[in-house]
Design a protein around this motif. Structure first.
Motif, PDB file in Angstrom:
ATOM      1  N   ILE A   6       0.518  16.874   0.117  1.00 20.92           N
ATOM      2  CA  ILE A   6       0.416  16.421  -1.280  1.00 20.92           C
ATOM      3  C   ILE A   6       0.939  15.013  -1.141  1.00 20.92           C
ATOM      4  O   ILE A   6       0.269  14.029  -1.699  1.00 20.92           O
ATOM      5  CB  ILE A   6       1.076  17.379  -2.152  1.00 20.92           C
ATOM      6  CG1 ILE A   6       0.552  18.649  -2.341  1.00 20.92           C
ATOM      7  CG2 ILE A   6       1.144  16.559  -3.623  1.00 20.92           C
ATOM      8  CD1 ILE A   6       1.128  19.780  -3.375  1.00 20.92           C
ATOM      9  N   ILE A   7       2.200  14.921  -0.355  1.00 20.43           N
ATOM     10  CA  ILE A   7       2.778  13.547  -0.496  1.00 20.43           C
ATOM     11  C   ILE A   7       1.757  12.479   0.449  1.00 20.43           C
ATOM     12  O   ILE A   7       1.514  11.262  -0.135  1.00 20.43           O
ATOM     13  CB  ILE A   7       4.111  13.660   0.069  1.00 20.43           C
ATOM     14  CG1 ILE A   7       5.151  14.240  -0.742  1.00 20.43           C
ATOM     15  CG2 ILE A   7       4.836  12.348   0.530  1.00 20.43           C
ATOM     16  CD1 ILE A   7       6.603  14.631  -0.127  1.00 20.43           C
ATOM     17  N   PHE A   8       1.493  13.039   1.524  1.00 21.76           N
ATOM     18  CA  PHE A   8       0.382  12.408   2.218  1.00 21.76           C
ATOM     19  C   PHE A   8      -0.830  12.007   1.415  1.00 21.76           C
ATOM     20  O   PHE A   8      -1.286  10.651   1.505  1.00 21.76           O
ATOM     21  CB  PHE A   8      -0.213  13.188   3.431  1.00 21.76           C
ATOM     22  CG  PHE A   8      -1.050  12.198   4.443  1.00 21.76           C
ATOM     23  CD1 PHE A   8      -0.648  11.028   4.958  1.00 21.76           C
ATOM     24  CD2 PHE A   8      -2.236  12.427   4.575  1.00 21.76           C
ATOM     25  CE1 PHE A   8      -1.680  10.681   5.996  1.00 21.76           C
ATOM     26  CE2 PHE A   8      -3.129  11.891   5.198  1.00 21.76           C
ATOM     27  CZ  PHE A   8      -2.792  10.913   5.842  1.00 21.76           C
ATOM     28  N   LEU A   9      -1.441  12.666   0.854  1.00 20.34           N
ATOM     29  CA  LEU A   9      -2.573  12.431   0.079  1.00 20.34           C
ATOM     30  C   LEU A   9      -2.335  11.466  -1.165  1.00 20.34           C
ATOM     31  O   LEU A   9      -2.971  10.546  -1.415  1.00 20.34           O
ATOM     32  CB  LEU A   9      -3.362  13.651  -0.487  1.00 20.34           C
ATOM     33  CG  LEU A   9      -3.970  14.623   0.757  1.00 20.34           C
ATOM     34  CD1 LEU A   9      -4.478  15.767  -0.129  1.00 20.34           C
ATOM     35  CD2 LEU A   9      -5.190  13.870   1.380  1.00 20.34           C
ATOM     36  N   SER A  10      -1.373  11.703  -1.843  1.00 22.22           N
ATOM     37  CA  SER A  10      -0.791  10.893  -2.803  1.00 22.22           C
ATOM     38  C   SER A  10      -0.705   9.311  -2.234  1.00 22.22           C
ATOM     39  O   SER A  10      -0.871   8.479  -3.047  1.00 22.22           O
ATOM     40  CB  SER A  10       0.297  11.253  -3.558  1.00 22.22           C
ATOM     41  OG  SER A  10       0.090  12.417  -4.112  1.00 22.22           O
ATOM     42  N   CYS A  11       0.107   9.337  -1.339  1.00 18.38           N
ATOM     43  CA  CYS A  11       0.161   7.973  -0.611  1.00 18.38           C
ATOM     44  C   CYS A  11      -1.190   7.237  -0.186  1.00 18.38           C
ATOM     45  O   CYS A  11      -1.370   6.052  -0.196  1.00 18.38           O
ATOM     46  CB  CYS A  11       1.135   8.186   0.743  1.00 18.38           C
ATOM     47  SG  CYS A  11       2.700   8.266   0.074  1.00 18.38           S
ATOM     48  N   MET A  12      -1.833   8.206   0.042  1.00 19.88           N
ATOM     49  CA  MET A  12      -3.403   7.346   0.695  1.00 19.88           C
ATOM     50  C   MET A  12      -4.042   7.090  -0.707  1.00 19.88           C
ATOM     51  O   MET A  12      -4.978   6.066  -0.648  1.00 19.88           O
ATOM     52  CB  MET A  12      -3.948   8.742   1.164  1.00 19.88           C
ATOM     53  CG  MET A  12      -3.580   8.948   2.640  1.00 19.88           C
ATOM     54  SD  MET A  12      -3.836   7.588   3.842  1.00 19.88           S
ATOM     55  CE  MET A  12      -5.225   7.125   4.017  1.00 19.88           C
ATOM     56  N   LEU A  13      -3.789   7.550  -1.613  1.00 24.36           N
ATOM     57  CA  LEU A  13      -4.483   7.415  -2.959  1.00 24.36           C
ATOM     58  C   LEU A  13      -3.904   5.944  -3.680  1.00 24.36           C
ATOM     59  O   LEU A  13      -4.408   4.983  -4.210  1.00 24.36           O
ATOM     60  CB  LEU A  13      -4.222   8.359  -4.108  1.00 24.36           C
ATOM     61  CG  LEU A  13      -5.137   9.359  -3.973  1.00 24.36           C
ATOM     62  CD1 LEU A  13      -5.073  10.460  -5.041  1.00 24.36           C
ATOM     63  CD2 LEU A  13      -6.785   9.111  -4.172  1.00 24.36           C
ATOM     64  N   LEU A  14      -2.612   5.565  -3.233  1.00 24.14           N
ATOM     65  CA  LEU A  14      -1.712   4.238  -3.709  1.00 24.14           C
ATOM     66  C   LEU A  14      -1.902   3.328  -2.708  1.00 24.14           C
ATOM     67  O   LEU A  14      -1.670   2.162  -3.130  1.00 24.14           O
ATOM     68  CB  LEU A  14      -0.240   4.742  -3.826  1.00 24.14           C
ATOM     69  CG  LEU A  14      -0.026   5.935  -5.075  1.00 24.14           C
ATOM     70  CD1 LEU A  14       1.449   6.106  -4.960  1.00 24.14           C
ATOM     71  CD2 LEU A  14      -0.435   5.277  -6.412  1.00 24.14           C
ATOM     72  N   VAL A  15      -2.427   3.473  -1.477  1.00 25.30           N
ATOM     73  CA  VAL A  15      -2.638   2.480  -0.527  1.00 25.30           C
ATOM     74  C   VAL A  15      -3.525   1.227  -0.924  1.00 25.30           C
ATOM     75  O   VAL A  15      -3.101  -0.047  -0.951  1.00 25.30           O
ATOM     76  CB  VAL A  15      -3.121   3.135   0.820  1.00 25.30           C
ATOM     77  CG1 VAL A  15      -3.562   1.826   1.565  1.00 25.30           C
ATOM     78  CG2 VAL A  15      -1.969   3.696   1.387  1.00 25.30           C
TER      79      VAL A  15
END
Length: 125
Positions: A6-15
């Motif tokens: 979840i943290i990884f996917l959230s970061c990918m959305l914010l990049v």
């Protein structure tokens, strides 16, 4: 494991929203090298640019790419096809059997032979 995903996917959305930040930080990390090699004013004695011209070019290039991506997204339109099918309630009908007389029997000899040939009526031609 789920939390890490979840943290990884959230970061990918914010990049994508931090794109200009990444351009700026990479400039600051390499500012001395950019000022010595790439900068337009590098040969001047009193260089006040310090590679900021390249930063402006990089930011403009990033913004143009982002604008192109937004235009591409606007051009794509989702098309939804909806087909209304009529609902028909078919009932099972029992077939009507008619008693037809079969004039040909395979176990007997033929009685006579027809020498005439069928011709359709001439009014239809």
């Amino acid at each position: 494991m789920k939390k890490l995903l979840i943290i990884f996917l959230s970061c990918m959305l914010l990049v994508p929203s931090f794109g200009s930040f990444f351009v700026y930080t990479s400039f600051k990390l390499n500012q001395e090298e950019i000022a010595k090699t790439i900068c337009v004013q590098r040969k001047m004695v009193f260089n006040t640019c310090n590679g900021r011209c390249e930063l402006q070019k990089s930011l403009k290039k990033y913004q143009d790419n982002e604008r192109k991506m937004n235009n591409n997204l606007k051009e794509k339109v989702e098309v939804v096809y909806i087909q209304n099918t009529p609902v028909a309630n078919f009932k099972l009908v029992t077939p009507i059997e008619s008693e037809t007389k079969n004039f040909s029997f395979s176990d007997e000899k033929p009685i006579s032979v027809s020498s005439t040939t069928f011709h359709p009526p001439s009014c239809l031609v």
